[in-house]
Motif scaffolding. Structure first.
Motif, PDB file in Angstrom:
ATOM      1  N   SER A   1       0.074   4.288  -0.257  1.00  0.00           N
ATOM      2  CA  SER A   1      -0.147   5.498   0.299  1.00  0.00           C
ATOM      3  C   SER A   1       0.225   5.484   1.974  1.00  0.00           C
ATOM      4  CB  SER A   1      -1.608   5.718  -0.054  1.00  0.00           C
ATOM      5  OG  SER A   1      -2.363   4.703   0.622  1.00  0.00           O
ATOM      6  N   SER A   2       0.696   4.086   2.350  1.00  0.00           N
ATOM      7  CA  SER A   2       0.640   4.110   3.785  1.00  0.00           C
ATOM      8  C   SER A   2       2.407   4.290   4.232  1.00  0.00           C
ATOM      9  CB  SER A   2       0.412   2.608   4.380  1.00  0.00           C
ATOM     10  OG  SER A   2       0.763   2.425   5.637  1.00  0.00           O
TER      11      SER A   2
ATOM     12  N   SER B   1       0.794  -1.313   0.056  1.00  0.00           N
ATOM     13  CA  SER B   1      -0.016   0.016   0.075  1.00  0.00           C
ATOM     14  C   SER B   1       1.042   1.267   0.046  1.00  0.00           C
ATOM     15  CB  SER B   1      -0.755   0.082   1.138  1.00  0.00           C
ATOM     16  OG  SER B   1      -1.442  -1.391   1.474  1.00  0.00           O
TER      17      SER B   1
ATOM     18  N   GLN C   1      -6.053   6.150   3.868  1.00  0.00           N
ATOM     19  CA  GLN C   1      -4.674   6.282   3.486  1.00  0.00           C
ATOM     20  C   GLN C   1      -3.519   5.835   4.209  1.00  0.00           C
ATOM     21  OE1 GLN C   1      -3.793  10.628   4.143  1.00  0.00           O
ATOM     22  NE2 GLN C   1      -2.455  10.797   2.223  1.00  0.00           N
TER      23      GLN C   1
END
Lengths: 361, 232
Positions: A125-126, A123, B103
């Protein structure tokens, strides 16, 4: 590997020291098994204070790991030959610290058995995804560099890796700061000064710890090297306290509700420790390295994380009191780190005895 | 190849049907209706019963999907005049347009469903790092500090239970939406204080309500874009 095997064995006192560390680690494993069995309810964390000592200690040890750059950069980029005997120690310390940091992440997970999900379902975005990549990469880099340094003078490929390891060290602590500094709902952490302050405190704590370890292991790093380490420590600590004061100014002068609320007696006490440590460093006290190390271990490793959660976004003040189980697991990971440092330092020592130290080109 | 004007229009129409506009599920809570009975907690009771949310005696480790906060704690000290200070406000996951939890999640265990904007949670993928709890500005998420099943007095076999070590939260009742029902809290409210529907559909009740009444949201300055609106 014989070097490593020899390092595990030594005098009577040494064997006792190692046995004590093994025992503490074993006790920690048992405590962790209990935590795995019953859940994180055995810690002092709560719905409002979702992160505690584990994440704080993780943050602190990432800083110690990054601080290897304070000896690697002067030695390899600026040819500070005085650091010839400490540079390997810096790399060894980085290895042990990354391992400790990763262990702290591991014990903090509710489902450690699913840790690989971070890689199976990447991920981007993490920041946690990037942090784990950066940390494992940094660990690999330092293992390769330390092994190569023990083998002999640096080859060309090795030099390239050294150059990569310098910004990489900065990146691991910057990304760790970004874990917190990008959260809109946590005003205590939502500050552009967090990454710079993390680096400043790391560059103070690393040299401080190297000085302490040289004393503890009676490792002859050379007087000039120790003097320079102190200098780096003092400047970095000054920058750290300066940045902390900047945070205080913005939080209180702006008067924005919720900014000042995170400053509790604990935060002030921790700030007081840092100021006292800085005073000792400026006064060239013999106790300055210990004070700098302890005050930053408290500020980053204990206070920073809970303070961000108290009060909660809804204004609830839920106290965070670590439990005995939590403290035992923290102690065990410190002991695991100490075990690694002891063995790795002995390896470095035996290397230094055997051969003439190489010099940077 | 030549394409006639008629065929081109037919193709366009087919494409419009195939790529229909995603729905955006939203809720509006009329606080003046809610406050007809300030002691009422039926929405929370119905929700927690329908989703096997345990009642944990240790308040610090409680699990809650929808609960009440005092007005000033939900909206900030300076938004609460004397008329509303201390009044209970039902709060829940806001199913944000830009959810901070999604996010930061390192595994994609929490994600935003494209088709209707629900912020969902896959408890089978969650590693229990609690980064989402640190990121959520609304305190909407709960962690299972211990095995939740031992605290369940009644069990609804129609809905799964969770296990220790994972995070959970309000799902806008995706399981009920799939059956064409309203969320449990909306359905049970005796004052019809909650209106739920597709805010992207101009003809829906929620869209009409948001067009005609002034609605406000929690912490709009953070830019999360909450889909739970309050009307007063």
């Amino acid at each position: 590997m014989t070097v490593l095997a020899n390092a595990m064995w030594g005098s009577r006192a040494y064997r006792w020291w190692m046995a004590a560390l093994y025992a503490a680690v074993a006790a920690g494993v048992l405590l962790w098994l209990r935590q795995w069995n019953q859940g994180l309810v055995l810690t002092g964390m709560s719905r409002d204070v979702a992160w505690g000592l584990y994440v704080g200690q993780f943050t602190f040890f990432v800083g110690v790991a990054a601080s290897a750059v304070t000896v690697v950069l002067p030695y390899y980029l600026h040819a500070w030959k005085d650091f010839v005997r400490v540079v390997i120690l810096g790399e060894m310390l980085a290895i042990a610290s990354v391992v400790a940091a990763l262990l702290f992440v591991f014990v903090d997970l509710g489902r450690p058995d699913r840790l690989l999900n971070v890689l199976l379902h990447p991920s981007p975005s993490s920041l946690m995804f990037w942090d784990l990549l950066a940390l494992t990469g940094y660990l690999a880099l330092n293992v390769i560099l330390a092994r190569a340094a023990l083998a002999g003078p640096p080859a060309a490929w090795n030099r390239a890796l050294i150059l990569v390891s310098i910004p990489w060290a900065v990146s691991i602590h910057t990304i760790t700061a970004f874990l917190y500094a990008g959260l809109a709902g946590r005003p205590f952490w939502l500050t552009a000064a967090m990454a710079p302050r993390f680096l400043a405190s790391a560059f103070a704590v690393g040299p401080a710890l190297l000085i302490l370890l040289c004393r503890a292991f009676r490792y002859d790093a050379g007087d000039e090297a120790l003097r320079k380490l102190r200098l780096v420590m003092t400047y970095a600590m000054t920058a750290n306290v300066f940045l902390a004061l900047m945070e205080v100014f913005t939080a209180f002068y702006s008067g924005i509700p919720g900014e000042a609320a995170h400053y509790s007696p604990w935060t002030w006490l921790s700030g007081g420790f840092m100021a006292a440590a800085l005073a000792l460093a400026l006064g060239r006290s013999r106790y300055a390295p210990a004070a700098v190390f302890a005050s930053l271990a408290i500020d980053k490793g204990v206070v920073l994380i809970p303070a961000g959660f108290i009060p909660s976004p809804e204004g609830a003040v839920t106290p965070y009191i670590p439990t005995a189980v939590e403290l035992g697991i923290v102690l065990a990971i410190w002991c695991a780190g100490a075990l690694l440092v002891t063995v790795l330092f002995r390896v470095a020592e035996s290397y230094n005895r055997r051969s003439c130290p190489h010099h940077p080109s | 190849m030549k394409i006639t004007r008629q065929a081109f229009l037919a193709l366009l129409a087919a494409a419009a049907r195939a790529f229909s506009k995603p729905r955006r599920m939203a809720m509006a809570i009329d606080l003046s209706k809610c406050w007809k009975d300030r002691g009422c907690t039926r929405c929370a009771q119905a929700c927690h019963a329908a989703h096997n949310v345990p009642r944990i005696p240790d308040r610090r480790r409680e699990i809650k999907w929808i609960w009440e906060e005092r007005f000033e704690n939900a909206f900030g000290q300076e938004s609460a005049g004397p008329a509303v200070a201390g009044a209970p406000v039902p709060v829940l996951c806001n199913h944000c347009e830009h959810p901070a939890c999604v996010q930061v999640c390192p595994t994609g265990a929490t994600f935003k469903r494209e088709s209707d904007g629900l912020v969902m949670m896959d408890e089978h993928r969650c590693i229990g790092c609690r980064y989402c709890m640190a990121a959520c500005p609304y305190g909407a998420r709960s962690f299972n500090w211990s095995d939740p099943r031992s605290f369940l007095r009644t069990l609804d076999p129609a809905y799964p239970t969770r296990e220790k070590g994972v995070v959970e939260k309000c799902t806008f009742c995706n399981e009920r939406l799939a059956r064409g029902q309203q969320p449990a809290c909306v359905e049970v409210c005796p004052f019809k204080a909650m209106v739920f529907g597709d805010a992207a559909d101009p003809s829906s009740a929620i869209a009409q309500l948001l067009r005609t009444r002034h609605a406000f949201r929690r912490k709009p300055e953070l830019g999360a874009g909450p889909n739970v609106f309050y009307i007063l």
